[in-house]
Design an enzyme around this catalytic site. Structure first.
Site, short mmCIF file in Angstrom:
data_model
loop_
_atom_site.label_atom_id
_atom_site.label_comp_id
_atom_site.label_asym_id
_atom_site.label_seq_id
_atom_site.Cartn_x
_atom_site.Cartn_y
_atom_site.Cartn_z
CE LYS A 263 -4.54 -1.24 1.32
NZ LYS A 263 -5.04 -1.99 2.45
NE ARG A 264 6.83 0.69 1.98
CZ ARG A 264 7.83 0.69 1.11
NH1 ARG A 264 8.40 1.82 0.75
NH2 ARG A 264 8.27 -0.44 0.59
#
Ligand code: GLU
Length: 507
Positions: A263-264
């Protein structure tokens, strides 16, 4: 990588599957695995099966299952057999197969290939800590594997909490991965794995091999993160006398910094991409290239082209970089390819979401300004952005001024180092010129010709001296479509009042 061009040529009944766990919405990695299975079945004449692995009841949710099914369909990755479809090997949802697993757990227990383990969590943790302190890979110590049947039965009778472990044979398990070649594992380093919490709660590694066997899966094509599960699954298959499918582990998805995609790095859910206005054909095209290429520089391929060009031996071993800029580019190519009508249809919901228009009749909309507009007008506006946008959610970014009242900073009218008096002169010049253009010639092509010619005589060195202040007067924006396109849409009257408004601002 296999040197065999068609690794499936000796397979009589090619059956592949995708087996997502509904513990989240459809992930790009799962979509990629699904697509590679789908393309394999299409290209090499096999059956593509969808199974839902929902044995983890706490984390599984029907809403995620729905999301996975809906988004696979939206991407056009359709399955031949499985949940929500046909097939003679169902049920295809693991939660509906508990009785089947139970039979096999009992079989392993009866054959003493599995046993009940009564170690408490605290005991297991202490064992693990001790092994790690001694620099040994932390595996189950084997305490309960030594219990006699009598002893174990006695404890079960007294309702002692237990789990079920597989007695892992100590051997080297090898398999020929279709992508990575021969891989070998020493099961001594794996130990006796848990296969079920109890007779009716099987765990992943166990349920998966029962299903792959009973659903006659010939090839398991899945993400590289499952490599460490494969020797466990093969050991279980051997213990039950099952067929061992051929395995192929797809390369890991990486972010542009080469670390595992997370998700980063941005959105990982297909839903997010859908909402942002990425087209399903662009996403499919993009994810097909995550670990595969056609052997040429070709990058734009439709679903049908992919199905013919796909070739398993061109799947790479090394990690596949998920580069959003590439997805943006591919998406923009598909956006440009759309017919104007199709583009309008796709663009309208985004204009509505942004509040720039509201439906006010079967064919009509009201803009935020309060103007009533129809499809013809809307099409004229949105197609101005069609060649420029990367995703549908960008629609309206450079044309919002056509839908709502906007004000702007007077400084924006300034071209290079021009003084207010110069800009005013420029705008007054435009005003007069445009005022003299007949409404019959008030279209983008004619306006462009007239104004560009005039701009050259207004300032032979720099046509921007006339055209920049005019464009800003019309749009109030730093970036916008050309002044000619805008005037065409605004019409003569609104064009003149916008210029007058700008002149007033300069006074
Ligand atoms: N349920 C597993 C997952 O979602 C798939 C396992 C497999 O393909 O064997 O990762």
């Amino acid at each position: 990588m296999s040197t065999n061009k068609n690794p499936f040529e000796n397979t009589k009944n090619l059956r592949v599957r995708i087996a997502p766990s509904p513990t989240g919405t459809l992930h790009v990695g799962t979509a990629r695995t699904a697509l590679f299975n789908y393309l394999t079945a299409k290209k090499y004449g096999g059956t593509f099966i969808l199974r839902i692995e929902d044995t983890d009841l706490e984390r599984s949710d029907v809403k995620f299952e729905q999301d996975i099914l809906d988004n696979l369909k939206w991407l056009g990755i359709n399955w031949d057999e499985g949940v929500g479809g046909n097939g003679e090997y169902g049920p295809y949802r693991q939660s509906e197969r508990i009785e089947i697993y139970k039979k096999y757990i009992q079989k392993l227990l009866e054959e003493n290939k599995a046993y009940h383990c009564f170690c408490t969590v605290a005991e297991l943790e202490a064992q693990k800590a001790d092994m790690m302190a001694r620099g040994i890979a932390p595996i189950y110590s084997g305490t309960c594997s030594l219990l006699s049947k009598q002893e174990a039965d006695g404890r079960l009778k007294n309702s002692a909490p237990s789990i079920i472990r597989f007695r892992m044979p100590q051997e080297i398990v090898s398999f020929n991965d279709l992508i990575r070649g021969k891989l070998s594992f020493d099961t001594k380093l794996i130990g006796d794995i848990t296969i079920a919490k109890n007779l009716i709660t099987p765990l992943y590694n166990f349920a998966v091999i029962i299903d792959d066997e009973l659903m006659k899966i010939s090839h398991v094509i899945r993400g590289e993160d499952h490599i460490s599960n494969t020797p466990k699954q093969i050991a279980l298959q051997k213990a039950l006398g099952f067929n061992i499918p051929t395995y192929a582990h797809l390369p890991l998805l990486l972010g542009t910094d080469k670390s595992k995609l997370s998700k980063r790095h941005g959105a990982t859910s297909i839903n997010d991409y859908k909402q942002e206005g990425y087209l399903p054909e662009a996403i499919v095209n993009f994810i097909a290239l995550l670990g595969w290429n056609p052997g040429t520089n070709e990058e734009i391929m439709s679903r049908e082209e992919l199905a013919t060009k796909f070739s398993f031996d061109k799947i790479q071993k090394s990690g596949a970089v998920f580069d959003i800029k590439k997805l943006d580019w591919i998406n923009s190519v598909y956006i440009k390819k759309m017919s104007q009508d199709e583009f309008l249809e796709k663009a309208l919901p985004y204009l509505e979401i942004k509040g720039l228009i509201k439906k006010s009749g079967a064919e009509n909309y009201t803009t935020q300004k309060g103007n009533s507009v129809n499809g013809v007008w809307l099409k004229k506006v949105v197609v101005l952005e069609q060649p420029r946008i990367k995703k549908l959610s960008e629609i309206g970014d450079t044309t919002a001024f056509l839908f709502k009242d906007t004000d702007y900073d007077t400084d924006l009218l300034c071209w290079k180092n021009a003084q207010n008096a110069d800009i005013k002169k420029s705008l007054e010049h435009s005003l007069e010129l445009i005022n003299n253009i007949s409404t019959g010639n008030f279209n983008s092509t004619d306006l462009e010709k007239t104004l560009k010619d005039d701009a050259k005589s207004f300032n032979p060195q720099d046509t921007g001296a006339l055209l920049w202040p005019l464009r800003v007067a019309l749009s109030g924006q730093k970036t916008s479509p050309t002044p000619f396109d805008i005037m065409d849409i605004l019409g003569k009257e609104d064009t003149l009042s916008s210029i007058k408004f700008a002149i007033k601002k300069l006074e």
